[in-house]
Write a protein that holds these residues in place. Structure first.
Motif, PDB file in Angstrom:
ATOM      1  N   HIS A  54       1.032  -0.938  -0.031  1.00 52.23           N
ATOM      2  CA  HIS A  54      -0.114   0.201   0.105  1.00 52.23           C
ATOM      3  C   HIS A  54       0.905   1.228  -0.118  1.00 52.23           C
ATOM      4  O   HIS A  54       0.412   2.434   0.309  1.00 52.23           O
ATOM      5  CB  HIS A  54      -0.914  -0.068   1.011  1.00 52.23           C
ATOM      6  CG  HIS A  54      -1.726  -1.050   1.398  1.00 52.23           C
ATOM      7  ND1 HIS A  54      -2.702  -1.697   0.391  1.00 52.23           N
ATOM      8  CD2 HIS A  54      -2.056  -2.146   2.377  1.00 52.23           C
ATOM      9  CE1 HIS A  54      -3.364  -2.840   0.649  1.00 52.23           C
ATOM     10  NE2 HIS A  54      -2.964  -3.080   1.770  1.00 52.23           N
ATOM     11  N   ARG A  55       2.202   1.210  -0.533  1.00 55.05           N
ATOM     12  CA  ARG A  55       2.953   2.359  -0.512  1.00 55.05           C
ATOM     13  C   ARG A  55       2.379   3.486  -1.273  1.00 55.05           C
ATOM     14  O   ARG A  55       2.744   4.537  -0.995  1.00 55.05           O
ATOM     15  CB  ARG A  55       4.306   1.930  -0.849  1.00 55.05           C
ATOM     16  CG  ARG A  55       5.403   2.884  -0.544  1.00 55.05           C
ATOM     17  CD  ARG A  55       6.706   2.545  -0.627  1.00 55.05           C
ATOM     18  NE  ARG A  55       7.278   1.591   0.277  1.00 55.05           N
ATOM     19  CZ  ARG A  55       7.556   0.200   0.017  1.00 55.05           C
ATOM     20  NH1 ARG A  55       7.656  -0.248  -1.013  1.00 55.05           N
ATOM     21  NH2 ARG A  55       7.745  -0.343   0.795  1.00 55.05           N
ATOM     22  N   ASP A 205      -0.632   0.871  -6.936  1.00 58.78           N
ATOM     23  CA  ASP A 205      -0.493  -0.178  -5.932  1.00 58.78           C
ATOM     24  C   ASP A 205      -1.089  -1.768  -6.675  1.00 58.78           C
ATOM     25  O   ASP A 205      -0.440  -2.435  -6.322  1.00 58.78           O
ATOM     26  CB  ASP A 205      -1.094  -0.297  -4.697  1.00 58.78           C
ATOM     27  CG  ASP A 205      -0.523   0.867  -3.653  1.00 58.78           C
ATOM     28  OD1 ASP A 205       0.666   0.892  -3.839  1.00 58.78           O
ATOM     29  OD2 ASP A 205      -0.782   1.487  -2.715  1.00 58.78           O
ATOM     30  N   LYS A 326       6.335  -1.801  -7.463  1.00 58.04           N
ATOM     31  CA  LYS A 326       5.195  -1.733  -6.767  1.00 58.04           C
ATOM     32  C   LYS A 326       5.320  -3.201  -5.703  1.00 58.04           C
ATOM     33  O   LYS A 326       5.610  -4.159  -6.242  1.00 58.04           O
ATOM     34  CB  LYS A 326       3.820  -1.727  -7.471  1.00 58.04           C
ATOM     35  CG  LYS A 326       3.525  -3.111  -8.272  1.00 58.04           C
ATOM     36  CD  LYS A 326       2.249  -3.210  -8.957  1.00 58.04           C
ATOM     37  CE  LYS A 326       1.783  -4.597  -9.682  1.00 58.04           C
ATOM     38  NZ  LYS A 326       1.403  -5.392  -8.820  1.00 58.04           N
TER      39      LYS A 326
END
Length: 331
Positions: A54-55, A205, A326
């Motif tokens: 979830h960065r 993401d 990702k």
């Protein structure tokens, strides 16, 4: 933190003579240095506290706050010029936004002092202390990452300058648009810019950072010049220009902390981002007003948009060499 308060409380030229503009210049330099230093730390922090899957969506909060601040500042300026006459604005009105910003800076300092260091930092802080010549280390060990960062940051800073700065005077002075129409269009575009940050972070993401960045660079290269032809006194055209331009820009800004954090290991992350990001911003963002002014004085203001398109082409080439990151675990 207190830069805004110091701006707002500076003595006048009548009171201290030439010391007044010197103090203002020094305060503005200090403000620029402090802001530049915060970009790298905030980006690294957001990247490190975020769960790997979830960065992107965590990163979106960087420009949600930045865009929100720009919108609030614009609305405050618009409100002040409506309730104060020119004499009052010149006398004390211009100080009010700086004082408000300074007070918010104090709140920000309090919030910052309450947060803990990230787990990544705590694990690597001893290693970081033993790093010698970290700036040279980023060049020696991560030259490709440095080049990639410079490539897409160049376009990012040109986009920011174009849509949040140069389009307003260009529309008013060169295309005879109404100042109120331009302000309204910019406000709508900025609101869209804020609203799209989190959804774009989520998309990265799910589908990846690289496709999103490539789409941003390619679309900017193709559309920036046609968009410039829509800058007319027609208010709806202005809304289209700002919404399309800033909407495209969110593809990059929403994931900027994520993509930059994923390029460097923890021990040189803040410096790797900060040094090369700020050098690029200073080189291209700092000279953009000079380039724009020179072109305008020569009667070729439209060429500036070709300059941005060329920057987009360079950024596309740099982004093409990026690996997909990702979901990766930070080093």
């Amino acid at each position: 933190m207190l830069r805004g308060v110091s701006h707002g409380l500076l003595p006048t030229f009548a009171a201290v003579g030439w010391l007044a503009p010197v103090l203002l210049l020094l305060a503005r330099i200090a403000q620029g240095i402090s802001l530049g230093g915060e970009v790298s730390n905030a980006s690294a922090y957001l990247g490190e506290i975020a769960p790997s899957p979830h960065r992107g969506r965590y990163s979106a909060f960087f420009y949600i706050s930045t865009g929100g601040a720009v919108l609030i500042a614009s609305l405050l300026g618009y409100f002040l010029v409506r309730i104060l006459d020119k004499a009052d604005m010149a006398s004390f009105g211009w100080r009010i936004p700086f004082i408000v910003g300074g007070v918010l800076g104090i709140v920000g300092l309090w919030l910052r002092r309450t947060i803990d260091e990230t787990e990544h930092f705590e694990k690597n802080k001893d290693k970081a202390r033993h790093v010698k010549n970290p700036l040279l280390l980023t060049l020696r060990r991560h030259p490709k990452a440095v080049g990639q960062l410079i490539g897409y940051t160049m376009l990012s800073t040109l986009c920011y300058y174009t849509f949040f700065s140069t389009l307003t005077p260009f529309a008013i002075n060169s295309r005879k648009a109404s100042a109120d129409d331009v302000f309204l269009a910019l406000s709508i575009g900025t609101a869209l810019f804020i609203a799209l940050q989190y959804p774009m972070g989520m998309l990265s993401d799910r589908y990846g950072r690289k496709p999103q960045l490539l789409a941003w660079a390619a679309a900017t290269a193709v559309l920036i010049v046609p968009l410039s032809t829509l800058i007319t006194p027609n208010p709806w055209n202005l809304v289209v220009v700002f919404c399309v331009g800033l909407g495209l820009y969110t593809a990059m800004t929403s994931i900027a902390p994520a993509i930059m954090s994923e390029m460097f290991p923890t021990e040189v992350r803040a410096l790797g981002i900060g040094a090369w990001y700020n050098l690029t911003v200073a080189t291209f963002g700092g000279t953009a007003p000079l380039v724009n002014t020179a072109l305008s004085e020569a009667g070729n203001a439209n060429i500036f948009f070709w300059y941005v398109a060329a920057g987009a082409a360079v950024a596309f080439a740099a982004i093409w060499t990026l690996p997909e990151t990702k979901g990766m675990q930070l080093k």
